[in-house]
Design a protein around this motif. Structure first.
Motif, PDB file in Angstrom:
ATOM      1  N   PHE A  51      48.703  29.403  31.507  1.00  0.00           N
ATOM      2  CA  PHE A  51      47.653  29.600  30.512  1.00  0.00           C
ATOM      3  C   PHE A  51      46.547  30.438  31.113  1.00  0.00           C
ATOM      4  N   ALA A  52      46.035  31.367  30.287  1.00  0.00           N
ATOM      5  CA  ALA A  52      44.862  32.158  30.706  1.00  0.00           C
ATOM      6  C   ALA A  52      43.752  31.904  29.703  1.00  0.00           C
ATOM      7  N   THR A  53      42.568  31.703  30.199  1.00  0.00           N
ATOM      8  CA  THR A  53      41.418  31.422  29.327  1.00  0.00           C
ATOM      9  C   THR A  53      40.739  32.725  28.946  1.00  0.00           C
ATOM     10  N   GLU A  54      40.410  32.859  27.615  1.00  0.00           N
ATOM     11  CA  GLU A  54      39.722  34.079  27.164  1.00  0.00           C
ATOM     12  C   GLU A  54      38.336  34.137  27.770  1.00  0.00           C
ATOM     13  N   GLU A  55      37.815  35.345  27.805  1.00  0.00           N
ATOM     14  CA  GLU A  55      36.503  35.672  28.345  1.00  0.00           C
ATOM     15  C   GLU A  55      36.482  35.611  29.869  1.00  0.00           C
ATOM     16  N   GLN A  56      37.650  35.548  30.541  1.00  0.00           N
ATOM     17  CA  GLN A  56      37.648  35.655  31.987  1.00  0.00           C
ATOM     18  C   GLN A  56      37.392  37.104  32.376  1.00  0.00           C
ATOM     19  N   THR A  57      36.761  37.336  33.498  1.00  0.00           N
ATOM     20  CA  THR A  57      36.306  38.663  33.886  1.00  0.00           C
ATOM     21  C   THR A  57      37.205  39.234  34.981  1.00  0.00           C
ATOM     22  N   SER A  58      37.097  40.546  35.184  1.00  0.00           N
ATOM     23  CA  SER A  58      37.897  41.235  36.197  1.00  0.00           C
ATOM     24  C   SER A  58      37.163  41.399  37.529  1.00  0.00           C
ATOM     25  N   VAL A  59      35.949  40.833  37.645  1.00  0.00           N
ATOM     26  CA  VAL A  59      35.214  40.977  38.916  1.00  0.00           C
ATOM     27  C   VAL A  59      35.983  40.249  40.038  1.00  0.00           C
ATOM     28  N   VAL A  60      36.362  39.038  39.728  1.00  0.00           N
ATOM     29  CA  VAL A  60      37.173  38.282  40.690  1.00  0.00           C
ATOM     30  C   VAL A  60      38.438  37.863  39.964  1.00  0.00           C
ATOM     31  N   PRO A  61      39.643  38.280  40.418  1.00  0.00           N
ATOM     32  CA  PRO A  61      40.866  37.863  39.740  1.00  0.00           C
ATOM     33  C   PRO A  61      40.928  36.345  39.651  1.00  0.00           C
ATOM     34  N   VAL A  62      41.344  35.871  38.512  1.00  0.00           N
ATOM     35  CA  VAL A  62      41.410  34.427  38.256  1.00  0.00           C
ATOM     36  C   VAL A  62      42.879  34.012  38.284  1.00  0.00           C
ATOM     37  N   TYR A  63      43.129  32.966  39.017  1.00  0.00           N
ATOM     38  CA  TYR A  63      44.477  32.461  39.156  1.00  0.00           C
ATOM     39  C   TYR A  63      44.946  31.888  37.839  1.00  0.00           C
ATOM     40  N   VAL A  64      46.178  32.243  37.473  1.00  0.00           N
ATOM     41  CA  VAL A  64      46.764  31.749  36.227  1.00  0.00           C
ATOM     42  C   VAL A  64      47.865  30.730  36.552  1.00  0.00           C
ATOM     43  N   GLY A  65      48.757  31.069  37.472  1.00  0.00           N
ATOM     44  CA  GLY A  65      49.848  30.165  37.804  1.00  0.00           C
ATOM     45  C   GLY A  65      50.741  30.814  38.860  1.00  0.00           C
ATOM     46  N   GLN A  66      51.821  30.128  39.178  1.00  0.00           N
ATOM     47  CA  GLN A  66      52.690  30.598  40.251  1.00  0.00           C
ATOM     48  C   GLN A  66      54.144  30.494  39.815  1.00  0.00           C
TER      49      GLN A  66
END
Length: 778
Positions: A51-66
């Motif tokens: 799952f990815a949450t909306e409004e996440q930013t590209s400044v720091v990559p956000v972990y989604v899963g593996q």
């Protein structure tokens, strides 16, 4: 990576992400819910729900899963690759351990999920160690949309006095967030303005009445409704809408008169239908709920009436019957008003009507005279003597002063010649005998005028019937042509007769027929009365001789049944016909004519033939004369158009010329006379000579002209046919003297007029005519 490690990583990323604390908390919560440590195995792959949450930013990559293969020995020999929607741009994968990160801001409302494919490759052989696996990354919703009232502002209407809980209107707000996840799209409605009159259901947005309201107190309310998402929790977004609520009218108010007592007045001269006055009742309601009807109560309804003005809702009192000041001077009437449409729900509060009193005073006026009857019917026998009484008309002055009345007859001089009226007492008499057979009815108009005020006049119709008397004897209705054959036998019917009478019999006419006294003893015919107003004429002998007697004159006595009865003798002419079996009308009529003129048939035919020949000869002569006259008229057309021209004063040139139409000088009597033209006598010569020595105003000059005109008018058959050119006087001072050609004929001495040729072209024709005339005279 176990669950505790994933949670620690997520919290670390949230702390590093530069955003507001409110959003950091929301993201942390969603991240915690998203990455639940649940392992699943498929085709040798091991992965967690992604799952990815909306409004996440590209400044720091956000972990989604593996993603991880079961063949991965953690020795770095395997490499993970990612393809599909957003691979390499939105999503990246750590090729060493299969961890997936999101690098851009996501918007669930634009794209709710992404489909990707993952593969594990052996670094040494560059061959896949697992089949390619397809997976979906869902975008988790966050509360990033405010509620909206798309249909606002709202307007609603509800009847006044509606009970508590009555539904007014439903308002609805929308939210762009995901209604299936969390509370971001769950709305809660509340009332900001509108208490205590209205309420709103929190979940549905239905606005209801909170109390009964009266439109007459206030007819419009403004209500403000608020909608909050997140079920109204802290940090929720909100929006408001305005609702205008109008109260519609119901008939909950009765009409009320403005006054308890009205005063009005009406003149006794006012005609029926006159407006006496107006009353008005107020009603707090509007529209048809305020509509009302007025009526009059009591005995005054036969004198006055009241109607309702539908536009103004006023009661208009009208005069239904003429009033008389001398009879009744004051009226008191009761007026009532009732609502036209009544709501039964409010009848318990009282009747929806009201009453008032109207007092009406009758105003005195100078009224015209009043006849005792509108129409009079009178009778008089025909033939009554002059001055006979026909009848009496009576009128009175209705006013208190009782002015004297003067009577007169109007409408036609003819009626005034038959009747007259006594101007003081209204007695009508005849002025000449009346004849029912001329006119059986006479209609006259009698006027009554106040002597003190001649403008006050009334009229009455008088119908006079002329009663019949038996003053006309019966007679034949037509002329009878009666014939009898020479070979007729005794008792043969030769004629049926009847009678008419100009009189009018109440019982019906009945006539009696008989032979007159002078013909009863020696008659060749008999009369048989049929007792039905007809009679038959029969022969009394056989055989008749035309050469002995052609006509028989039969006196018929006719008696009527009048009182007294009248008789008349009517002569029936019977013609004897030369026929074998029956009378031929034409033949008998022809023979009768021959007998009356004393000619035989042959003589009559000869006369008719001669007459016809003469008529044809006369018509031929008339046609020939008409043709000649037409030809002669065509040849002399120009001459007939000329006029008699008189040159009164020539002087040095023409100063005056008057023309006379020859038709005005020539009368029909003169034209018929055709007298021959007289020769020029010595007397005329003498008059002419004298006329040359005097002016045109002299009696001698006028006498000469008259004689010449008389000669010309009395003989139209010799030239000139149309006019006479006369140059009797040249004018004083003229060197030429007289230019009259007539004068040259009558002169005793020779004269030379050659100098006329030298006068120019204007006198050329005159000089030529005179020279020609002189040569003839010589």
């Amino acid at each position: 990576m176990n669950f505790s490690e994933l949670l620690s990583l997520t919290l670390l990323l949230v702390q590093l992400w530069p955003c507001s604390p409110r959003k950091q908390n929301r993201l942390a919560q969603n991240t915690y819910q998203s990455f639940t440590a649940v392992r699943r195995v498929k085709r040798g792959w091991v992965w967690e729900p992604l799952f990815a949450t909306e409004e996440q930013t590209s400044v720091v990559p956000v972990y989604v899963g593996q993603l991880q293969s079961n063949l991965d020995k953690q020795d770095g020999n395997l490499k993970y690759t990612l393809t599909g929607e957003g691979a390499g741009s939105i999503f990246i994968i750590d090729e060493n351990n299969g961890k997936i990160y999101v690098t851009q801001k996501l918007d669930r409302e634009k794209k709710p999920f992404y489909t990707l494919r993952a593969q594990a490759i052996n670094r040494s052989t560059q061959l896949p160690v697992e089949p390619e696996s397809e997976f979906i990354i869902k975008v988790r919703d966050v509360n990033d949309h405010e509620p909206q009232f798309l249909d606002g502002p709202y307007v609603a209407t509800v009847p006044e006095m509606s009970p508590e809980g009555t539904s007014v209107i439903q308002v609805t707000a929308t939210d762009g967030d995901d209604p299936s996840y969390g509370n971001s799209a769950r709305l809660l409605y509340s009332l900001i303005q509108g208490q205590p009159y209205f309420s709103v259901e929190p979940k549905t947005g239905v606005i209801r009445m909170a109390s009964q309201m009266d439109r007459e107190t206030k007819d419009q309310y403004l209500v403000i409704i608020q909608a909050k998402d997140m079920v109204g929790q802290a940090g929720a977004f909100s929006a408001t809408a305005t609702v205008t609520i109008n109260l519609s009218d119901i008939n909950d108010n009765p009409p009320k008169f403005q006054q308890r007592l009205y005063y009005m007045g009406v003149s006794e001269e006012a005609p029926v239908g006159t407006t006496v006055g107006k009353v008005f009742a107020e009603d707090s309601d509007i529209g048809e709920n305020a509509a009302m009807n007025y009526s009059i109560e009591g005995d005054s309804s036969d004198v006055f009436d009241i109607i309702t003005n539908k536009e103004t809702q006023e009661g208009i009192i009208l005069l239904k019957k003429r009033v008389d000041y001398e009879s009744k001077r004051r009226y008191s009437i009761g007026a009532k008003v009732v609502n036209r449409y009544i709501d039964d729900r409010f009848l318990k509060e009282g009747p929806f009507e009201d009453k008032t009193i109207v007092k009406i005073n009758v105003e005195d006026a100078d009224e015209p005279p009043v006849f005792t009857m509108e129409n009079y019917v009178m009778e008089i026998a025909e033939g009554a003597m002059n001055g006979s009484l026909v009848g009496v008309v009576t009128a009175r002055d209705p006013d208190d002063d009782d002015s004297p009345i003067r009577y007169s007859i109007v409408h036609g001089m003819y009626l005034k010649r038959l009747f007259s009226i006594n101007e003081h007492n209204g007695t009508i008499i005849t002025t000449k005998p009346l004849d029912r057979e001329v006119a059986s009815w006479h209609n006259i108009t009698v006027t009554a005028t106040e002597t003190r005020n001649p403008e006050k006049i009334s009229e009455a119709n008088v119908y006079i019937q002329v009663l019949d008397i038996n003053d006309h004897a019966p007679e034949f209705p037509k002329y009878y042509e009666t014939f009898v054959c020479e070979n007729a036998v005794s008792g043969q019917l030769i004629q049926s007769i009847s009678a008419v009478d100009q009189d009018d019999s109440a019982e019906g006419h009945h006539f009696y027929f008989s032979l007159a006294q002078e013909a009863t003893n020696n008659s060749l015919f008999t009369v048989k009365d049929n007792q039905d107003n007809t009679a038959g004429i029969f022969t009394a002998k056989s055989g008749f001789r035309r050469h002995e007697q052609f006509f028989f004159y039969l006196p018929i006595l006719i008696l009527d049944n009048g009182t007294p009865p009248l008789t008349s003798t009517n002569t029936l002419t019977v013609t004897v016909c030369d026929c074998d079996t029956e009378a031929d009308t034409f033949y008998c009529r022809y023979g009768a004519f021959m007998y009356s003129v004393g000619l035989s048939t042959e003589a009559l035919v000869a006369v008719l033939a001669c007459t016809l020949i003469l008529l044809v000869f006369f018509l031929a002569i008339l046609a020939i004369r008409q043709q000649r006259k037409k030809s002669s008229f065509s040849e002399k057309m120009e001459e007939f158009r000329e006029n008699i021209v008189r040159y009164d004063d020539e002087g040095g040139g023409e100063e005056d010329t008057e023309a006379f139409d020859i038709s005005a000088l020539r009368t029909r009597t003169v034209m018929r006379t055709h007298k021959p033209r007289k020769k020029v006598t010595t007397e005329i010569h003498s008059l002419y000579r004298q006329s040359l020595q005097v002016g045109p105003n002299s009696a001698i000059f006028r006498q000469f002209i008259s004689e010449k005109l008389e000669e010309a008018n009395t003989d139209p058959s010799v030239p000139p046919y149309d006019s006479l050119q006369t140059y009797a006087f040249e004018g004083t001072g003229s060197l030429a003297g007289s230019l009259s050609s007539l004068g040259s004929n009558m002169s005793d001495t020779d004269q030379s007029y050659d100098y006329l040729r030298d006068w120019g072209p204007h006198f050329k024709k005159l000089a030529g005519m005179y020279a020609s005339h002189r040569s003839v005279g010589d």
